[in-house]
Design an enzyme around this catalytic site. Structure first.
Site, PDB file in Angstrom:
ATOM      1  N   PRO A 134       0.827  -1.220   0.000  1.00 27.64           N
ATOM      2  CA  PRO A 134       0.000   0.000   0.000  1.00 27.64           C
ATOM      3  C   PRO A 134       0.857   1.265   0.000  1.00 27.64           C
ATOM      4  O   PRO A 134       0.561   2.226  -0.720  1.00 27.64           O
ATOM      5  CB  PRO A 134      -0.801  -0.118   1.303  1.00 27.64           C
ATOM      6  CG  PRO A 134      -0.810  -1.572   1.608  1.00 27.64           C
ATOM      7  CD  PRO A 134       0.512  -2.100   1.129  1.00 27.64           C
ATOM      8  N   TYR A 135       1.943   1.239   0.799  1.00 23.80           N
ATOM      9  CA  TYR A 135       2.832   2.407   0.868  1.00 23.80           C
ATOM     10  C   TYR A 135       3.499   2.655  -0.492  1.00 23.80           C
ATOM     11  O   TYR A 135       3.491   3.787  -0.992  1.00 23.80           O
ATOM     12  CB  TYR A 135       3.887   2.176   1.956  1.00 23.80           C
ATOM     13  CG  TYR A 135       5.005   3.179   1.945  1.00 23.80           C
ATOM     14  CD1 TYR A 135       4.816   4.461   2.462  1.00 23.80           C
ATOM     15  CD2 TYR A 135       6.252   2.863   1.410  1.00 23.80           C
ATOM     16  CE1 TYR A 135       5.844   5.393   2.434  1.00 23.80           C
ATOM     17  CE2 TYR A 135       7.282   3.785   1.383  1.00 23.80           C
ATOM     18  CZ  TYR A 135       7.074   5.047   1.891  1.00 23.80           C
ATOM     19  OH  TYR A 135       8.084   5.968   1.860  1.00 23.80           O
ATOM     20  N   SER A 136       4.057   1.611  -1.084  1.00 21.13           N
ATOM     21  CA  SER A 136       4.773   1.782  -2.349  1.00 21.13           C
ATOM     22  C   SER A 136       3.827   2.243  -3.457  1.00 21.13           C
ATOM     23  O   SER A 136       4.175   3.094  -4.269  1.00 21.13           O
ATOM     24  CB  SER A 136       5.427   0.465  -2.777  1.00 21.13           C
ATOM     25  OG  SER A 136       6.301   0.031  -1.779  1.00 21.13           O
ATOM     26  N   LYS A 139       2.931   5.912  -2.887  1.00 26.60           N
ATOM     27  CA  LYS A 139       4.042   6.790  -3.267  1.00 26.60           C
ATOM     28  C   LYS A 139       4.216   6.804  -4.788  1.00 26.60           C
ATOM     29  O   LYS A 139       4.506   7.846  -5.380  1.00 26.60           O
ATOM     30  CB  LYS A 139       5.347   6.340  -2.599  1.00 26.60           C
ATOM     31  CG  LYS A 139       5.367   6.433  -1.082  1.00 26.60           C
ATOM     32  CD  LYS A 139       5.293   7.858  -0.561  1.00 26.60           C
ATOM     33  CE  LYS A 139       6.615   8.570  -0.474  1.00 26.60           C
ATOM     34  NZ  LYS A 139       6.448   9.970   0.034  1.00 26.60           N
TER      35      LYS A 139
END
Ligand SMILES: NC(=O)c1ccc[n+]([C@@H]2O[C@H](COP(=O)([O-])OP(=O)(O)OC[C@H]3O[C@@H](n4cnc5c(N)ncnc54)[C@H](OP(=O)(O)O)[C@@H]3O)[C@@H](O)[C@H]2O)c1
Length: 221
Positions: A134-136, A139
């Site tokens: 989710p973070y990648s 971003k």
């Protein structure tokens, strides 16, 4: 340059505003979330503005008035759920970009992360690392938004951050191998990027390394 630092109370943010404040050419404005965070900055003579990435684009645009550059070093952090990742690392970043446009700021530096640009570089039977997915993904799309924003952007993708002393020596480039990166070197690279036209409309990986930052930034393409 008058530089709005979004995420100024974070570990990178605090080092960055200090370096901006001590530089000849820049004046930081630290965007923080709470009044209780103000003292750290006011003791050093650094201006603060209270704001939240969960607020509207127009409120973020008000905070971006009269500044020459916006630097985004905020993040939801590793201890929050995916909903905050979407709200801060994706939507907060996109709203900050749109706010900069509304306020007529045309320089924007984004702190991204190593491998974020490579999330789709895998074969059919492989999956993106689920813990960081989710973070990648957040971003990745925030970075894409910035690239298409029309702003003069720089996207910096450091590897895993450490609190080691920086020494001002890095490697910068495309698809670098994993190595750690000190937060101080990240702050110095942001500072140098504000002053180096070769970083405009560029995105690059960075790690601690052997080259003076100015030299490393002059070599990126
Ligand atoms: N950790 C790594 O190894 C790594 C590697 C590559 C890239 N990065 C990127 O680098 C960024 C900065 O790292 P760091 O160590 O400085 O992180 P940090 O210390 O967690 O700082 C993040 C900052 O974002 C602020 N923030 C969170 N939600 C906000 C909101 N709604 N509105 C305004 N500000 C908000 C936090 O505010 P408060 O202080 O009020 O909580 C904090 O000051 C990370 O977020 C990540 O995207 C990290």
């Amino acid at each position: 340059m008058k530089v709005l630092v979004i995420g100024a109370n974070g570990k990178v943010g605090k080092i960055l505003v200090d370096k901006l404040q001590n530089s000849k050419n820049h004046t930081p404005i630290a965007m923080i979330r709470k009044e209780s965070q103000q003292d750290f900055f006011s003791r050093k003579g650094i201006s603060t503005i209270i704001g939240d990435l969960e607020s509207s684009i127009s409120s973020l645009a008000n905070m971006s008035q009269q500044v020459d550059a916006v630097v985004f070093v905020a993040g939801s952090g590793g201890h929050t759920d995916t909903d905050k990742t979407i709200q801060i690392d994706l939507d907060g970043a996109v709203k900050s970009i749109e706010a900069a446009k509304q306020a007529g700021v045309n320089r924007f530096i984004m702190l991204s992360g190593m491998y974020v640009d490579r999330i789709h570089d895998f074969e059919d039977d492989t999956k993106i690392d689920t813990a960081l997915a989710p973070y990648s993904i957040a971003k990745f799309y925030a970075d894409e938004w910035l690239k298409n924003s029309g702003l003069n952007y720089t996207i910096i993708r450091p590897s895993h951050l450490t609190d080691e002393h920086g020494y001002g020596k890095i490697i910068a480039g495309d698809k670098l191998d994993y190595h750690t990166t000190s937060r101080e070197n990240v702050a110095l690279t942001i500072l140098n990027s504000l002053e180096n036209e070769n970083t405009i409309n560029k995105s690059f990986d960075m790690t601690d390394g052997e080259f003076e930052i100015e030299y490393a930034l002059n070599k990126i393409n």
